[in-house]
Design an enzyme around this catalytic site. Structure first.
Site, short mmCIF file in Angstrom:
data_model
loop_
_atom_site.label_atom_id
_atom_site.label_comp_id
_atom_site.label_asym_id
_atom_site.label_seq_id
_atom_site.Cartn_x
_atom_site.Cartn_y
_atom_site.Cartn_z
N SER A 155 43.98 36.96 38.70
CA SER A 155 43.17 37.73 39.69
C SER A 155 43.93 37.19 41.27
O SER A 155 44.62 36.24 41.24
CB SER A 155 41.98 37.35 40.17
OG SER A 155 41.20 37.25 38.46
N1 SAH Z 1 40.19 33.66 35.41
C1 SAH Z 1 41.66 34.02 34.84
C2 SAH Z 1 41.60 35.40 35.11
C3 SAH Z 1 41.37 36.11 33.76
S1 SAH Z 1 41.45 37.76 33.41
C4 SAH Z 1 42.52 33.19 35.63
O1 SAH Z 1 42.38 32.50 36.61
O2 SAH Z 1 43.82 33.40 35.25
C5 SAH Z 1 40.12 37.93 32.53
C6 SAH Z 1 40.29 37.10 31.30
O3 SAH Z 1 38.68 37.30 30.48
C7 SAH Z 1 41.04 37.55 30.24
O4 SAH Z 1 41.72 36.26 29.91
C8 SAH Z 1 40.21 37.91 28.88
O5 SAH Z 1 40.92 37.51 27.67
C9 SAH Z 1 38.97 37.28 29.13
N2 SAH Z 1 38.03 38.00 28.61
C10 SAH Z 1 37.69 39.26 28.27
N3 SAH Z 1 36.54 39.10 27.39
C11 SAH Z 1 35.98 37.98 27.31
C12 SAH Z 1 34.95 37.39 26.63
N4 SAH Z 1 34.04 38.24 26.14
N5 SAH Z 1 34.61 36.10 26.60
C13 SAH Z 1 35.53 35.20 27.27
N6 SAH Z 1 36.80 35.74 27.80
C14 SAH Z 1 37.07 37.15 27.97
#
Ligand code: SAH
Length: 231
Positions: free
Chosen positions: A72
């Site tokens: 993000s």
């Molecule tokens: N917080 C992260 C950004 C992540 S992008 C950072 O600082 O880098 C969103 C993330 O949510 C992705 O890695 C995706 O795989 C994950 N995601 C999507 N659906 C999910 C779920 N049901 N449970 C856990 N993670 C999930």
């Protein structure tokens, strides 16, 4: 628990001017919480982004991760952390570990951080990044699985941050909020508008009066996938 300066990984000492400039930019753009600004100035984002994008690590923009996911935008990370109104003793859950960057920011503020990631490749990436920087399993607890179910064994949570967008707030996350606890979550359809929402538990149970809900600003997150059958 804070690490002593001598124990910090080398990345914390690299590109400090860029991080300080980013923190000043965030402050100019309305981030007020000193602990959030200090965490953004401390955590080396360049150690979390893919090597191909490392040069852009301190720009205020989202960057691609593996598996079609994104790390993000720094402003959104800072703003979500601020909206969670954390204190050091809070038990804090993140859904969507990804690179581990947001989890590291949380770990600079809260003693107890838990984070769940769904995509196995990213579970491994987040774990590798966090551990390499010294965020050990005592500071950031990681789980690979479906975060829409929350982490019931460790609930209730004082704060839950969701870094992917569901079309509707998953009920288990509301159930697992402590009294006074805050859920910070982008809500909306993949192709439609998404809003950043904060739900605060002000009463018992799941009735509408048990929550105070605030809408903040429009955002664009990757979808929160769910292993539950669609209803
Ligand atoms: N917080 C992260 C950004 C992540 S992008 C950072 O600082 O880098 C969103 C993330 O949510 C992705 O890695 C995706 O795989 C994950 N995601 C999507 N659906 C999910 C779920 N049901 N449970 C856990 N993670 C999930």
């Amino acid at each position: 628990m804070q690490q002593g300066r001598d124990e910090l990984a080398p990345a914390f000492f690299e590109r400090r001017e860029e991080r300080l400039a980013l923190a000043r930019h965030l402050e100019r753009n309305g981030i007020r919480d000193r602990r959030v600004l200090a965490a953004m100035a401390k955590v080396p984002r360049h150690a979390f982004v893919p090597a191909a994008y490392a040069a852009r690590a301190y720009e205020d923009g989202a960057l691609p991760l593996a598996a079609g996911q994104t790390i993000s935008q720094p402003f959104v990370v800072a703003s979500m952390t601020e909206l969670a109104r954390l204190s050091s003793t809070d038990r804090c859950l993140e859904i969507g570990t990804g690179s581990g960057y947001q989890a590291a920011i949380l770990a600079e503020i809260c003693d107890s951080v838990f984070s769940i990631e769904y995509v196995p490749e990213l579970c491994a990436l987040g774990e590798r990044n966090l551990r390499a920087l010294g965020y050990g399993p005592d500071r950031v607890h990681l789980r690979c699985g479906d975060g829409t179910r929350g982490w019931p064994e460790e609930a209730p949570w004082d704060a839950i941050l969701v870094t992917a967008a569901p079309p509707e707030v998953p009920i288990p996350l509301l159930e697992q909020l402590a009294l006074g606890g805050r859920l910070v979550i982008p809500v909306g359809a993949l192709e439609g508008p998404q809003q950043l929402e904060v739900w605060e538990r002000v009463g018992e149970g799941l009735r509408a009066e048990a929550f105070r809900r605030q809408e903040h600003y429009g955002v664009r997150f990757v979808p929160l996938v769910s292993s539950a059958a669609p209803s």
